[in-house]
Design an enzyme around this catalytic site. Sequence first.
Site, short mmCIF file in Angstrom:
data_model
loop_
_atom_site.label_atom_id
_atom_site.label_comp_id
_atom_site.label_asym_id
_atom_site.label_seq_id
_atom_site.Cartn_x
_atom_site.Cartn_y
_atom_site.Cartn_z
N LYS A 100 0.84 -1.19 0.00
CA LYS A 100 0.00 0.00 0.00
C LYS A 100 0.88 1.25 0.00
O LYS A 100 1.84 1.35 0.77
CB LYS A 100 -0.92 0.02 1.22
CG LYS A 100 -2.02 -1.02 1.16
CD LYS A 100 -3.07 -0.67 0.11
CE LYS A 100 -4.23 -1.65 0.13
NZ LYS A 100 -5.28 -1.27 -0.83
N ASP A 103 -0.23 -0.37 -4.62
CA ASP A 103 -1.64 0.02 -4.70
C ASP A 103 -1.80 1.38 -4.05
O ASP A 103 -1.60 1.53 -2.85
CB ASP A 103 -2.51 -1.02 -3.99
CG ASP A 103 -3.99 -0.69 -4.07
OD1 ASP A 103 -4.36 0.24 -4.81
OD2 ASP A 103 -4.79 -1.38 -3.40
N GLU A 132 -1.33 -0.27 -9.10
CA GLU A 132 -2.78 -0.39 -9.05
C GLU A 132 -3.43 0.95 -8.71
O GLU A 132 -3.06 1.58 -7.72
CB GLU A 132 -3.16 -1.45 -8.01
CG GLU A 132 -4.64 -1.68 -7.86
CD GLU A 132 -4.96 -2.80 -6.89
OE1 GLU A 132 -6.05 -2.76 -6.28
OE2 GLU A 132 -4.12 -3.71 -6.71
N ASP A 151 -8.71 -0.77 -10.51
CA ASP A 151 -9.54 -1.38 -9.47
C ASP A 151 -10.82 -0.56 -9.32
O ASP A 151 -11.87 -0.89 -9.87
CB ASP A 151 -8.76 -1.46 -8.16
CG ASP A 151 -9.62 -1.95 -6.99
OD1 ASP A 151 -10.74 -2.44 -7.21
OD2 ASP A 151 -9.17 -1.83 -5.83
N LYS A 166 -13.18 -7.67 -7.83
CA LYS A 166 -13.53 -8.03 -6.46
C LYS A 166 -14.98 -8.51 -6.44
O LYS A 166 -15.87 -7.82 -6.96
CB LYS A 166 -13.33 -6.84 -5.52
CG LYS A 166 -11.87 -6.40 -5.46
CD LYS A 166 -11.66 -5.23 -4.51
CE LYS A 166 -10.17 -4.87 -4.43
NZ LYS A 166 -9.91 -3.73 -3.51
#
Length: 337
Positions: free
Chosen positions: A117, A145, A169, A192, A216
């Site tokens: 992250k 991400d 991402e 995403d 997801k």
Amino acid sequence: MRQVLVGELDVLPSAAELAAGAVVVTLPMRTRFRGITSREVMLLRGPAGWGEFAPFTEYDDAESSAWLAAGIEAAYLGPPPARRDRVAVNATVPAVPADQVAGVLARYPGATTAKVKVAEPGQRLADDVERVAAAREVVPAVRIDANGGWSVDEAVAAIAAIGDVEYAEQPCRTVEELAQVRRRVGVPIAADESIRKADDPLRVVAADAADLAILKVAPLGGMRAVLSLAGQIGLPVVVSSALDSAVGMAAGVAAAAALPELDLACGLGTGSLFVDDVAPSFLPSGGEVAPRWVTDVSVPDGLRASPDRERWWRERLARCHAVLAGGGTHGSGWSRT
């Protein structure tokens, strides 16, 4: 607007039926992730086992109705047929100090890929660079991400400073910004939020804005919705969790196991972030997890949500059910029980 239908169900279970078997839990987390230290989840019991309804608390009812569709699909239909019995997963590194990264990665034995992250509010780019460098010392492949946290120029500068990664991402918020970043950097871009929060999830393809698709299950409306979208989107797919309990994770792993092609490690190892869970967590072994369906859960008193939070979730269930049953933003044409 994008429709959300519940798998192959012709009849939507009533809100009263769903509420009768529902349980609300609060799962403590090992590390702050996505700004929270505990995860509230509503579990739905059905003829096929358990499903999860757990949109984050800030999501509105229209967006959250897709999560309800996913939970109903899991509880009433169960998983689609599997094509593989193991799914490779990445380790997930929250926005922790660099000296804690090795400890986090130790909870993912055998993982060869880490998702780190970055762009955490209140942190510096130097923190991101150090965190990614620490991950590279442990695993050979690192992906980052940003959750849409950078502007275009910030993303270009940050990716250059961080160095080579498997992919970046959602570096920026919009599809147009992703396309600009993709033209200016030398690493693949994964979409995403630009897919799961979009009225048209295929717009990233039309805009030539991404090299990969992060899918997801819960935000997209279920396992079968993920399989359908994967077939349409024409990009390599990574199935990831939405900070799911073991119940929600079972659906994510089932979707990944059912894909015709799956060449990249999936983001389905986040069970390691929880101190406790309602069923055995999907903890990786050899960098992989195995599909299994949750037909029994254990909810000790210490995990049960407080009465006021239980009431809040039941009211939310009723509102989101009305969105699905009445058409609204996400669905139409339901038969009623």
